[in-house]
Enzyme design. Structure first.
Site, PDB file in Angstrom:
ATOM      1  N   CYS A  45       0.847  -1.191   0.000  1.00 43.78           N
ATOM      2  CA  CYS A  45       0.000   0.000   0.000  1.00 43.78           C
ATOM      3  C   CYS A  45       0.887   1.247   0.000  1.00 43.78           C
ATOM      4  CB  CYS A  45      -0.908   0.013   1.231  1.00 43.78           C
ATOM      5  SG  CYS A  45      -2.060   1.417   1.230  1.00 43.78           S
ATOM      6  N   ASP A  47       0.413   3.760   1.687  1.00 43.15           N
ATOM      7  CA  ASP A  47       0.350   4.360   3.026  1.00 43.15           C
ATOM      8  C   ASP A  47       1.752   4.663   3.567  1.00 43.15           C
ATOM      9  OD1 ASP A  47       0.121   4.533   6.001  1.00 43.15           O
ATOM     10  OD2 ASP A  47      -1.983   4.060   5.589  1.00 43.15           O
ATOM     11  N   ARG A  49       2.848   4.823   6.386  1.00 45.57           N
ATOM     12  CA  ARG A  49       3.263   4.079   7.586  1.00 45.57           C
ATOM     13  C   ARG A  49       3.722   2.656   7.286  1.00 45.57           C
ATOM     14  NH1 ARG A  49      -2.424   5.095  10.300  1.00 45.57           N
ATOM     15  NH2 ARG A  49      -2.911   4.602   8.140  1.00 45.57           N
ATOM     16  N   HIS A 101      -2.300  -3.982   4.886  1.00 50.83           N
ATOM     17  CA  HIS A 101      -2.160  -3.596   6.295  1.00 50.83           C
ATOM     18  C   HIS A 101      -3.526  -3.334   6.909  1.00 50.83           C
ATOM     19  CE1 HIS A 101      -2.826   0.852   5.807  1.00 50.83           C
ATOM     20  NE2 HIS A 101      -2.547   0.539   4.566  1.00 50.83           N
ATOM     21  N   CYS A 104      -6.319  -0.062   6.670  1.00 46.90           N
ATOM     22  CA  CYS A 104      -6.083   0.516   5.351  1.00 46.90           C
ATOM     23  C   CYS A 104      -7.262   1.420   4.931  1.00 46.90           C
ATOM     24  CB  CYS A 104      -5.884  -0.591   4.322  1.00 46.90           C
ATOM     25  SG  CYS A 104      -5.476   0.032   2.675  1.00 46.90           S
TER      26      CYS A 104
END
Ligand code: CO
Length: 213
Positions: A45, A47, A49, A101, A104
């Site tokens: 992803c 993302d 993080r 994750h 998400c």
């Protein structure tokens, strides 16, 4: 640190990192510049993080990376297909890992009905996954449990979507070693859960997806 100076700090961070690497190995960058032979393709992803290399302790040169919203494998996405083709046919990676994750935002958006913008059309692919598994997902009362389960199911579907590509099936046809895996990363624990969906041939695919060469 002030937010508006954060991006300037990044360049200084880079200088510091270069010095650190050179202190450990003066030829570090010369060696890396010669080429790459990563054994793994990571599809994760976007993302912020979930930084691929960092969470698995991989060094530069060890992981070929593709990231998009909700770690999707869309069979008409030229970006994903190009990365996959290069990884499998040029770099000859032995493993492709789809890593989703928990928490998400893309997966969460797919469970809801609000329009967010153009991204709605990307998220629709995730809604298709929900529809495929609607009976199981709708039966889960607890919202967090349903969300977590959907994250896992979505990763598994993406692993099978990889297996359905002509690129992966052609590699298997040539008896090239290529294993597909599905993982989920926990934002609040840092721990990766292996979903143990390991696909190394087309036997788990519905017959309609199996390609003859
Ligand atoms: Co995400």
């Amino acid at each position: 640190m002030q937010k508006d100076s954060f991006y300037k700090q990044l360049i200084d961070n880079n200088k510091g990192w270069v010095e650190e690497q050179l202190a450990k190995d003066p030829e570090y960058f010369e060696k890396l510049a010669k080429g790459q032979q990563p054994p793994v393709l990571w599809i994760g992803c976007a993302d912020s993080r979930v930084p691929a290399n960092q969470i698995i302790g991989a060094q530069p040169g060890e992981v070929f990376v593709h990231r998009n919203i909700a770690n999707m494998v869309i069979h008409s996405d030229m970006n994903m297909l190009s990365v996959l083709d290069y990884a499998v046919n040029a770099l000859k990676v032995k493993h492709v890992i789809v890593c989703g994750h928990y928490g998400c935002g893309g997966v969460q958006a797919a469970m809801k009905n609000s329009s967010i913008g153009i991204i709605d059309n990307w998220v629709r692919h995730i809604k298709d996954v929900y529809r495929l598994h609607k009976d199981r997902l709708d039966a889960i009362q607890d919202e967090k449990e349903r969300f977590d389960t959907f994250v896992e199911i979505n990763v598994k579907e993406q692993v099978f979507d990889l297996a359905k590509t002509s690129i992966v099936q052609a590699a298997w046809h040539k008896e090239q070693e290529l294993h597909l895996h599905g993982w989920v990363y926990g934002l609040d624990s840092g721990i990766i859960k292996d979903l143990e969906v390991n696909v190394s041939n087309d036997s788990q695919l519905d017959h309609v997806y199996q390609l003859n060469f």
